[in-house]
Design a protein around this motif. Sequence first.
Motif, short mmCIF file in Angstrom:
data_model
loop_
_atom_site.label_atom_id
_atom_site.label_comp_id
_atom_site.label_asym_id
_atom_site.label_seq_id
_atom_site.Cartn_x
_atom_site.Cartn_y
_atom_site.Cartn_z
N ALA B 51 0.96 -1.28 -0.03
CA ALA B 51 -0.03 -0.01 -0.04
C ALA B 51 0.75 1.25 -0.08
CB ALA B 51 -0.87 -0.08 1.13
N ALA B 52 0.54 2.35 -0.46
CA ALA B 52 1.31 3.39 -0.80
C ALA B 52 1.81 4.03 0.80
CB ALA B 52 0.42 4.69 -1.32
N GLY B 53 2.93 4.26 0.67
CA GLY B 53 3.50 4.68 1.80
C GLY B 53 4.89 4.93 1.92
N CYS B 54 5.71 4.85 3.02
CA CYS B 54 7.17 4.98 2.88
C CYS B 54 7.82 3.78 2.18
CB CYS B 54 7.82 4.91 4.32
SG CYS B 54 7.53 6.32 5.19
N PHE B 55 7.26 2.69 2.44
CA PHE B 55 7.82 1.32 1.72
C PHE B 55 7.74 1.34 0.12
CE2 PHE B 55 8.50 -1.92 5.66
CZ PHE B 55 9.34 -0.94 6.08
N THR B 56 6.84 2.17 -0.26
CA THR B 56 6.79 2.13 -1.81
C THR B 56 8.11 2.79 -2.22
OG1 THR B 56 5.20 3.89 -1.41
CG2 THR B 56 4.38 1.95 -2.17
N THR B 74 -3.06 0.96 -4.18
CA THR B 74 -3.55 2.38 -3.26
C THR B 74 -3.57 1.90 -1.89
OG1 THR B 74 -5.89 1.58 -3.35
CG2 THR B 74 -4.97 2.96 -5.26
N MET B 75 -3.76 2.85 -1.10
CA MET B 75 -3.60 2.65 0.34
C MET B 75 -4.86 1.83 1.00
SD MET B 75 -2.38 6.35 2.07
CE MET B 75 -2.23 5.75 3.67
N GLY B 76 -5.83 1.97 0.43
CA GLY B 76 -6.97 1.22 1.09
C GLY B 76 -7.28 -0.07 0.33
N GLY B 111 1.68 0.49 5.91
CA GLY B 111 1.87 1.39 6.83
C GLY B 111 0.48 1.63 7.92
N ASP B 112 0.76 2.30 8.93
CA ASP B 112 -0.15 2.37 9.98
C ASP B 112 -1.26 3.01 9.34
OD1 ASP B 112 2.14 3.94 10.76
OD2 ASP B 112 0.42 5.20 11.48
N GLY B 113 -1.04 4.13 8.51
CA GLY B 113 -2.17 4.98 8.20
C GLY B 113 -3.15 3.87 7.24
N ASP B 117 -6.41 2.58 9.18
CA ASP B 117 -7.29 3.53 8.71
C ASP B 117 -8.00 3.12 7.41
OD1 ASP B 117 -8.39 5.98 9.32
OD2 ASP B 117 -6.76 7.15 9.25
N MET B 118 -7.27 3.48 6.39
CA MET B 118 -7.74 3.29 4.90
C MET B 118 -8.08 1.73 4.52
SD MET B 118 -6.25 6.32 2.63
CE MET B 118 -5.29 7.64 3.52
N ALA B 119 -7.32 1.01 4.99
CA ALA B 119 -7.31 -0.43 4.20
C ALA B 119 -8.19 -1.35 5.43
CB ALA B 119 -5.89 -0.99 4.10
N CYS B 137 2.28 -4.86 9.04
CA CYS B 137 2.03 -3.61 9.05
C CYS B 137 3.37 -2.91 9.92
CB CYS B 137 0.77 -3.28 10.12
SG CYS B 137 0.70 -1.40 10.56
N TYR B 138 4.04 -1.87 9.43
CA TYR B 138 5.12 -1.41 10.02
C TYR B 138 4.42 -0.15 10.56
CZ TYR B 138 5.14 1.22 5.42
OH TYR B 138 4.90 2.08 4.52
N ASP B 139 4.66 -0.07 11.90
CA ASP B 139 3.86 0.97 12.53
C ASP B 139 4.88 2.10 12.92
OD1 ASP B 139 2.17 2.49 14.02
OD2 ASP B 139 1.44 0.83 15.28
N ALA B 142 2.28 7.22 12.46
CA ALA B 142 1.89 8.50 11.77
C ALA B 142 1.95 8.17 10.21
CB ALA B 142 2.69 9.84 11.97
N TYR B 143 0.93 9.05 9.35
CA TYR B 143 1.33 8.96 7.90
C TYR B 143 2.80 9.59 7.79
CZ TYR B 143 -3.58 8.06 7.33
OH TYR B 143 -4.76 7.51 7.25
N GLY B 144 3.61 8.50 7.62
CA GLY B 144 4.82 9.12 7.48
C GLY B 144 5.34 9.65 6.10
N ASN B 145 4.90 8.92 5.09
CA ASN B 145 5.52 9.32 3.74
C ASN B 145 5.18 10.66 3.36
OD1 ASN B 145 6.81 8.44 1.11
ND2 ASN B 145 4.98 8.20 0.21
C1 LIG Z 1 -6.17 7.39 -0.74
C2 LIG Z 1 -5.04 8.30 -0.61
N1 LIG Z 1 -4.77 9.54 -0.06
C3 LIG Z 1 -3.66 9.85 0.24
C4 LIG Z 1 -2.39 9.43 -0.35
C5 LIG Z 1 -1.16 10.14 -0.35
N2 LIG Z 1 -0.41 9.38 0.52
C6 LIG Z 1 0.56 8.60 0.25
S1 LIG Z 1 1.47 7.76 1.34
C7 LIG Z 1 0.67 8.51 2.36
C8 LIG Z 1 1.14 7.97 3.79
C9 LIG Z 1 0.82 6.57 4.05
O1 LIG Z 1 0.90 6.59 5.68
P1 LIG Z 1 1.02 5.11 6.38
O2 LIG Z 1 0.23 4.17 5.72
O3 LIG Z 1 1.14 5.48 7.70
O4 LIG Z 1 2.59 4.72 5.81
P2 LIG Z 1 3.91 5.54 6.05
O5 LIG Z 1 3.87 6.44 5.00
O6 LIG Z 1 4.09 6.03 7.39
O7 LIG Z 1 4.97 4.43 5.55
C10 LIG Z 1 -0.34 9.26 1.92
C11 LIG Z 1 -1.24 9.87 3.02
C12 LIG Z 1 -2.66 8.37 -1.16
N3 LIG Z 1 -1.80 7.58 -1.78
N4 LIG Z 1 -3.78 7.74 -1.26
#
Ligand SMILES: Cc1ncc(C[n+]2csc(CCOP(=O)(O)OP(=O)(O)O)c2C)c(N)n1
Lengths: 305, 312
Positions: B51-56, B74-76, B111-113, B117-119, B137-139, B142-145
């Motif tokens: 899922a989109a986040g730092c690890f992408t 996507t994140m969800g 990620g934790d976000g 939350d979304m997924a 889940c790497y927690d 916060a929404y890190g990326n």
């Molecule tokens: C639906 C949606 N909203 C916003 C984003 C923008 N976005 C990309 S990465 C990210 C942060 C993700 O946070 P988390 O899941 O905690 O992972 P981390 O970045 O901390 O590794 C966001 C908000 C997105 N990709 N998709």
Amino acid sequence: MVAVRFHGRGGQGAKTASRILGTAAFLSGYVAQDSPIYGAERRGAPVAAFTRFSREPIRERGAITYPDVIVVADASLLDDATARVVDGMDDQTVLFVNSSLSTDALRAHLSLPEQMTVRDVTGIALQQLGQREAISALLGAVAARLVGLEWESVRLAITRELQDLAVTAPVIEKNLTVAKQCYDSSGPASLHKGRSQAISVAALHRPIYEPPTKGTARISAAGNSVLRETGGWRTFRPVLFADKCNGCWLCFAYCPDGVIAMNQEDRPVVDYAHCKGCQICVHECPTHALVAEREAEGGVAWTAK
Amino acid sequence: MWQRETFKKIKQIPREEHVMPGTALCAGCGGLEALRLAAKVLGDHVVYVNAAGCFTMLAAYPYSSFKGSWLYTTMGSAPAGAQGIRDALDVLIAKRRLPKSEDLKVIVLGGDGSTYDMALSATSGAMNRQLDFYYICYDNEAYGNTGMQLSPATPYAARTATSPCSLQHPAATMQEKKDIFEIWRAHRPPYIATVAPRYPLDLEEKFARAATFTGPKMFLALAACPTGWLYDPGATPEVAKLAVETGLWPLKEAVNGVVTHTYIPKRKPVEAYLRLQGRFRHLFEPTVQTDAIRHIQERVDAYWQQAAQEQA
Ligand SMILES: Cc1ncc(C[n+]2csc(CCOP(=O)(O)OP(=O)(O)O)c2C)c(N)n1
Ligand code: SF4
């Protein structure tokens, strides 16, 4: 309008320096903008930040292509094509580089503008603040001086921005003292105002549909990230004193990037081409066999590809 | 007493690396450390659904750090992506278009976000359908990326980009961290575990144990994050250690819903952990916010009291 572009590595403070400059300009009565580039801005990776200020409302947005001033927080970025430090740089650009090298040494392999100042801000930060990455206030102060802002707004801006980053009051005080020294020992540059050029509007393209096998970004190689060397991220490198090592494997176990391998004698071998210099191994080595040494600029094993 | 059966000594950690260096993740990333250790047990016959986040950033075109496969979602929707891949592999193998030897483990990385939350609904669905997959889940709380915005995983009193200290909220956020472990456990997946990078043998053992189960195998990894939690990158193991030693991050597993704590900390005062990190600095300076610190301590104490009762 004055346009200043900051280049640094994530965590070095280029983004905060850009904010300090923006806030200082705002406090001096200007209209101001500051923004970092959004992307993979990780600790150690090349980042850029942009500050614009003017007496008039600013219509331009986004990246600064033709900056009046370029502030470089890390000289190794000059060699890194992906950092794009020299983009839009010409003879009228004012350049500031944080480096322990001389101006001539830097000019040796790159043609750099006439108005160029080099100062070892990291050295100053290490000496006076005891921290390698505490240079945002100093860079902000230098930049503000170059563009001719008053110290009082700079002082307020540094205080605000560092407070925002949870920096404690005594540390902010120290930063202010050293920043003032940096401010006082720089001079205002002569800026060629109004040279920032409008960016031509690209013609609208109608995207063509391609099947996912062709139309998506596919990576067919396995583990090819090793081609990207992250050794240039380091300020300090871990160095092994082999006689002190007891072969416990802890450095290998805790290294997030997997750049420590244990050899046949159970001694760590560090992959300096990729080690990011996080210092975890230095912190965790129970016998202090791994020690942090500051990278000598220009003399490191790493070269940008 | 819980005991490790496979991983007893540090020198049993496999030497081979499966997450290659050259990544764009921060120096000192605790999440990467957890993933690297996990991958040593998971191997290369895998497909990560990320899922989109730092690890992408681990697979940013044209480079990938994985020797195995990787898919961006996507994140969800990462658990839904995992379902699709699992089904495709099963169908191909059933139709003999893919030899059984080329089967892959399907692993969600979120990620934790994304996870809290979304997924969450996609994860709930996947667990409910008993999807045979791993979830890591790497927690980093916060929404890190995107620059450390508050997530439901952010703990009480942590300052983030969207939960600053203010006159109304001098202790920053007043939300309590969502208990995702219990939400997962309510679905009765065969295996759930929490891990922390500073405890590599505990982590390796749990991934080895998970491999014996079919169905959802859920992991919650503490991702001590120098960039977001505001501490020096070299202190990542120290921060992870104190999270566990203060009792704030319990190391535990749930096998078919039955919880066992895999390590019982002596429980240092939470202050030791909080003090290390810039995101909690407002609790100590300019004045000490005793109430907030006590609140955090009381919650940890209550958690362990209840755990002791349940154990008895
Ligand atoms: C639906 C949606 N909203 C916003 C984003 C923008 N976005 C990309 S990465 C990210 C942060 C993700 O946070 P988390 O899941 O905690 O992972 P981390 O970045 O901390 O590794 C966001 C908000 C997105 N990709 N998709
Ligand atoms: S922001 Fe935190 S979790 Fe994300 S890559 Fe950096 S250290 Fe890791």
